[in-house]
Scaffold this motif. Structure first.
Motif, mmCIF file in Angstrom:
data_model
loop_
_atom_site.group_PDB
_atom_site.id
_atom_site.type_symbol
_atom_site.label_atom_id
_atom_site.label_comp_id
_atom_site.label_asym_id
_atom_site.label_seq_id
_atom_site.Cartn_x
_atom_site.Cartn_y
_atom_site.Cartn_z
ATOM 1 N N TYR A 22 26.789 -27.476 25.533
ATOM 2 C CA TYR A 22 27.755 -28.502 25.067
ATOM 3 C C TYR A 22 27.806 -28.417 23.721
ATOM 4 C CZ TYR A 22 28.007 -30.032 29.774
ATOM 5 O OH TYR A 22 28.099 -30.390 31.330
ATOM 6 N N GLN B 280 31.844 -36.297 27.565
ATOM 7 C CA GLN B 280 30.798 -35.453 28.001
ATOM 8 C C GLN B 280 29.435 -35.941 28.518
ATOM 9 O OE1 GLN B 280 30.552 -33.145 24.379
ATOM 10 N NE2 GLN B 280 31.691 -31.408 25.042
ATOM 11 N N ASP C 112 28.701 -35.557 32.338
ATOM 12 C CA ASP C 112 28.529 -34.163 32.842
ATOM 13 C C ASP C 112 26.911 -33.681 32.233
ATOM 14 O OD1 ASP C 112 30.978 -34.416 33.824
ATOM 15 O OD2 ASP C 112 31.880 -33.515 32.090
ATOM 16 N N GLU D 59 24.418 -35.331 34.091
ATOM 17 C CA GLU D 59 24.364 -34.811 35.525
ATOM 18 C C GLU D 59 23.196 -33.696 35.744
ATOM 19 O OE1 GLU D 59 28.051 -34.074 37.411
ATOM 20 O OE2 GLU D 59 27.073 -33.886 39.266
ATOM 21 N N GLU D 60 23.387 -32.694 34.625
ATOM 22 C CA GLU D 60 22.741 -31.608 34.679
ATOM 23 C C GLU D 60 21.220 -32.146 34.271
ATOM 24 O OE1 GLU D 60 24.031 -28.270 32.427
ATOM 25 O OE2 GLU D 60 26.119 -28.813 32.865
ATOM 26 N N VAL E 294 25.570 -41.354 36.997
ATOM 27 C CA VAL E 294 26.004 -40.033 37.438
ATOM 28 C C VAL E 294 26.732 -39.987 38.960
ATOM 29 C CG1 VAL E 294 24.937 -37.756 37.985
ATOM 30 C CG2 VAL E 294 24.639 -38.642 35.718
ATOM 31 N N ARG F 263 31.473 -43.715 36.052
ATOM 32 C CA ARG F 263 31.705 -42.558 35.294
ATOM 33 C C ARG F 263 32.895 -42.415 34.591
ATOM 34 N NH1 ARG F 263 28.885 -36.789 37.565
ATOM 35 N NH2 ARG F 263 30.023 -36.115 35.721
#
Lengths: 829, 122
Positions: free
Chosen positions: A586, A607, A610, A613-614, A793, A799
């Motif tokens: 990112y 962002q 996302d 989430e990771e 998430v 979200r």
């Protein structure tokens, strides 16, 4: 132009140049000779040389400074002779320079006592950067060291030896450390603290010989006992470097040094002597402050300015020795037994304080402070100015700031000139003037008319305290109600929320408030609701400050930062790699935070889910770096690895961080756990800090970094882990229930009626009988914890709120970035 | 829902109405940003007052595109928004700076019809 030569480029020589160019710019042609290769550096902090590995941070001024001020600086060249008739000097390179006025600032050399074997390798003196370099090179093949001399400089040298990784022994001829500054009890306190840090101390020992073949291996004392040491650092005082006086016939003092009068003039009216080389009324001074005074006097005499003259110096001193505060002022030892002493001793905290007061009980004559020298300046001023003692002189050595007899006590003590808002340079006096003179009574109005608190806002709580204290003094009734929408204090609202089972802002303002809320009461109520129920804060996202609304810290340009929780600062390589991969993917700027975790900056609002989430998939949780909540629990490596560690500070820190993570409070909460009293985790600067002892843990509370740093104070000592956690539960819950909005624990404690004693009664002695209740309330919050980011998430509706435009998938087109050291940064504002 | 028209523009200007977004795109008692005709506009659904407001998204203090993420509230009867960066506050009715230390902001007429929010630009 008058031609001035300065011999010696130490701290005092430098100070002379600085004063002369500022007093009479351009009037003198100045040439400075220094025999060391480097320009003048700060010798007082020489032991820090090791921390920096460079002389640069210690320089008084860079070479460029000399150029800018048209001062010729000649280094690595020693002056060997003065021809007073020709008014010239010669250097060891045979060069000759003429002078109109000459300034001798040659300083001193270390005194090396005549001990057999002092020419062996491994024997050093502690004086210059070159000495330190030589010592460090030698130390690579050594494990043990000894320092000859337990005075100020000797203890500094011992620290340098410890920093080099050596076992360090201090040998002192006198029966106590720092015999010129400390009495026996003060020395004992210092000794036991230093010993707990791993320093070995040998008192009443006289060294007979330095033993070994070519290189030393040990020393032998006169009582026949040996001490193994591969290095010996000699720190036995100084001798003035007055050899230039000998051949040129300048008069000398009785005990060495070049004799000067009150204008710092020698027996030659064109030659001044300043600093350690000068002897005034038979006294030479090994401290920097008297040297600076002489430099000032010499400049005043040279420029024909008014001067008070040099009249000898006070040998008062305050310094930090290996992390321990030590101060001594005035007549500290009272060897003539002319005064009465008041002594405070706290062996648990390693604090010793003594003040000597005149027999009539009216004046402060001197004193000693070990372990805590925070009121040195106040005491020193009191002595210097002959100020009257307070009605209870024992207050001078007992820390009264925590007894908080009246609210706002702390701000009352600030002088009028104290700068409260550093952004807008607003003093306490200006605030008081606005309140008393202009009749301002509202916080918001006070901010508008003085501009205080309108910059970074960090001073707002203090501005508010000054407002309250001033109004109180004017006889106005003050209740710290939240704002125009709620006629209640935070504590009252907290109770209303709990008693009436209120879970939303709308219900609270309908039932107990008026109007439609504002940026003051909405976040305050959001915090109360979170502290009371620990529900998901995003259920009421629009009453949260922007950081809590988007679960990230807003940064310049409107992007956010991401800080995953790294409990105790412990992280596996696998998880580190994941953070690195996310940052790369990112394009985030990465920085290590002060709280032992990793900050990823520059994430666009869209962002954030996302990225998280990771991170959540990899097992990370929110770090709550954006919340008025528990931030980090720092730790040192502890007994698992550290040879000094007493207990496993990492495991305890992780346990505590896991327990209190997500806990919301009136302000952020930071903590740390140290495995021994070397205190590498800096627990004393935290809201609650824990330090391992031989018998268990010490729990300290109310520490603070930031704008108004203060050390945490001992709440309970030598307790086990379970007791420690019970006390932290009670302490935090009590704080959460009773503090004003945006007051850190330190501010809250400073204002708490009854102060630390009262807090101890409530938390440790359970005087209110609410200990179990506080623990149960905390347990409720602990059990209600859920990771906020995990919920976002996994919740598409939540979200969807993370985007810049609601009518377009585009990102904010106004975002702009620059590059700095290969990473992106926002374009400046 | 009633349509409110709050504007600092004079009535002689011709107002063109632009579709911004749907009502449910905006949180209750909060704001969001819309992109209309190349402009970033902050839209606030002040549901506690049953009112809608629109103003420039840029906070004039540090020129940041941020006001839509600000917190709304009232000062006496005046509806206001506070910038998230330094809590500079502005009247949502007039755009006037309420702290008195920054420029004022532009506000725009807004109306809501059949669940759709429109912004008026001249």
């Amino acid at each position: 132009m008058i031609n001035v030569l300065v011999i010696g480029n130490g701290m005092v020589g430098y100070k002379f140049c600085e004063k002369l160019v500022s007093k009479a710019p351009g009037a003198f042609k100045i040439t400075v000779f220094g025999e060391e290769p480097s320009p003048a550096y700060d010798r007082v902090h020489l032991s820090e040389y090791f921390a920096h590995k460079s002389v640069e941070p210690l320089l008084m001024a860079p070479r460029q400074w000399y150029e800018e001020n048209a001062i010729e600086l000649i280094t690595s060249e020693m002056v060997v002779g003065i021809n007073r008739e020709a008014k010239s000097i010669t250097t060891h390179k045979g060069r000759t320079f003429n002078y109109d006025k000459l300034v001798l600032a040659t300083g001193s050399t270390p005194f090396v006592p005549p001990i057999e074997g002092s020419n062996k390798s491994g024997v050093f003196v502690y004086r210059t950067v070159e000495d330190l370099d030589a010592m460090e090179t030698y130390s690579k093949n050594a494990k043990t060291s000894a320092v000859l001399g337990g005075g100020l400089l000797g203890l500094e040298a011992a620290k340098a030896a410890m920093d080099m990784g050596l076992e360090a022994h201090v040998i002192e001829f006198a029966p106590r450390l720092m015999p010129r500054q400390l009495d026996e009890a003060g020395s004992n306190m210092l000794q036991s603290t230093l010993e707990s840090m791993g320093l070995h101390i040998h008192l009443s020992k006289s060294t007979a010989s330095i033993d070994g073949d070519e290189a030393m291996t040990s020393v032998t004392f006169t009582d026949g006992t040996p001490l193994e040491a591969e290095m010996l650092i000699i720190s036995c005082g100084i001798r003035p470097r007055d050899e230039l006086a000998n051949e040129s016939g300048l008069e000398k003092g009785e005990r060495g040094g070049i004799k000067i009068n009150e204008s710092a003039l020698t027996s030659d009216s064109d030659i001044y002597a300043i600093g350690e080389v000068a002897s005034y009324k038979g006294m030479t001074y090994g401290l920097v402050a008297p040297g600076y005074d002489m430099a000032t006097v010499a400049v005043e005499h040279l420029t024909g300015a008014d001067t008070k003259g040099f009249a000898g110096a006070d040998m008062s001193t305050k310094l930090k020795l290996i992390g321990v505060d030590v101060a001594s002022f005035g007549d500290a030892l009272d060897e003539g037994n002319q005064y009465k002493s008041i002594v405070f001793e706290d062996k648990n905290a390693g604090i010793y304080k003594r003040v000597n007061i005149s027999k009539d009980g009216k004046k402060l004559m001197g004193g000693i402070l070990v372990g805590d020298a925070s009121n040195y300046n106040m005491l020193f001023q009191m002595m210097l100015n002959g100020m009257a003692l307070p009605p209870h002189p024992e207050d001078l050595v007992i820390d009264t700031s925590r007894q908080g007899s009246s609210a706002g006590n702390t701000v009352d003590m600030l002088p009028e000139g104290a700068q409260i808002c550093s952004c807008e340079n607003v003093t306490k006096g200006a605030l008081v003037q606005a309140i008393e003179g202009d009749g301002v009574e509202q916080f918001a109005a006070l901010k508008t008319c003085t501009k205080a608190g309108t910059g970074c806002g960090a001073c707002s709580p203090m501005v508010n305290d000054i407002l309250t204290a001033t109004l109180k003094k004017m006889g106005k009734k003050v209740r710290k109600v939240l704002c125009e929408h709620f006629d209640y204090t935070r504590q009252e609202l907290f109770d209303l929320v709990k008693l009436n089972n209120i879970h939303s802002f709308d219900q609270l303002i309908n039932d107990y408030g008026k109007g439609h809320g504002c940026e003051t009461c909405k976040p305050a109520v959001a915090s109360i609701l979170a502290s009371a129920w620990n529900g998901l804060i995003l259920k009421q996202d629009t009453i949260q400050d922007t950081n809590d609304r988007f679960l990230a810290n807003i940064q310049k340009g409107g992007t956010y930062s991401v800080i995953p929780r790294i409990p105790g600062g412990e992280i596996t390589p696998e998880k580190l790699i994941i953070i690195g991969e996310v940052a790369k993917k990112y394009d985030l700027y990465a920085k290590i935070t002060g709280g032992q975790r990793i900050d990823l900056l520059g994430a666009r609002i869209d962002q954030l889910p996302d990225i998280w989430e990771e991170l959540v998939d990899a097992g990370f949780e929110s770090g709550h770096a954006y919340g008025k909540a528990l931030r980090t629990v720092k730790s040192c490596v502890g007994s698992s690895w550290c040879r000094y560690g007493l207990h496993d500070s990492v495991s305890f820190a992780i346990r505590i961080e896991e327990r209190y993570k997500g806990l919301r409070a009136p302000h952020k909460i930071k903590s740390a756990v140290s495995g021994c009293r070397r205190e590498c985790a800096e627990a004393l600067s935290k809201d609650f800090g824990i330090i391992a002892t031989e018998k268990g843990w010490n729990l300290y509370v109310g520490g603070n970094g930031g704008a108004n740093p203060q050390h945490a104070v001992l709440l309970a000592g030598d307790i086990d882990e379970e007791t420690c956690i019970a006390y932290i539960d009670r302490f935090l819950m009590f704080y959460i229930k009773t503090a004003e909005p945006l007051n850190r624990t330190a501010t809250w404690m400073n204002k708490l009626a009854g102060g630390l004693d009262y807090l101890k009664q409530v938390v440790v002695e359970d005087s209110l009988g609410m200990g179990k209740q506080l623990e149960a309330e905390m347990q409720l919050l602990v059990e209600a914890y859920a990771c906020e980011w995990k919920e976002v998430v996994n919740n598409p509706a939540l979200r969807a709120r993370f985007k810049h435009f609601v009518n377009s998938p585009e990102a904010d087109p106004s975002l702009k970035f620059d590059k700095q050291r290969a990473q992106k940064v926002p374009a400046g504002w | 829902m009633t349509a409110n028209q709050h504007t600092s523009q004079t009535l002689t200007d011709t107002v063109n109405w632009h579709l911004a977004a749907r009502v449910e795109d905006f949180p209750e008692n909060g704001g969001a940003c819309v992109y209309v005709e190349g402009k970033q506009i902050a839209v606030f659904n002040f549901s506690a007052r049953n009112e809608w407001y629109a103003c420039q998204n840029m906070c004039p203090h540090k020129q940041q595109m941020i006001l839509s993420r600000g917190m709304i509230g009232s000062q006496a009867e005046e509806p206001k928004v506070a910038c998230p960066f330094h809590k500079k506050t502005f009247s949502l009715l007039t755009g006037k700076s309420l702290n008195g230390d920054t420029c004022d902001i532009d506000t725009y007429p807004i109306r809501v019809e059949e669940g759709v929010v429109y912004i008026g630009l001249s």
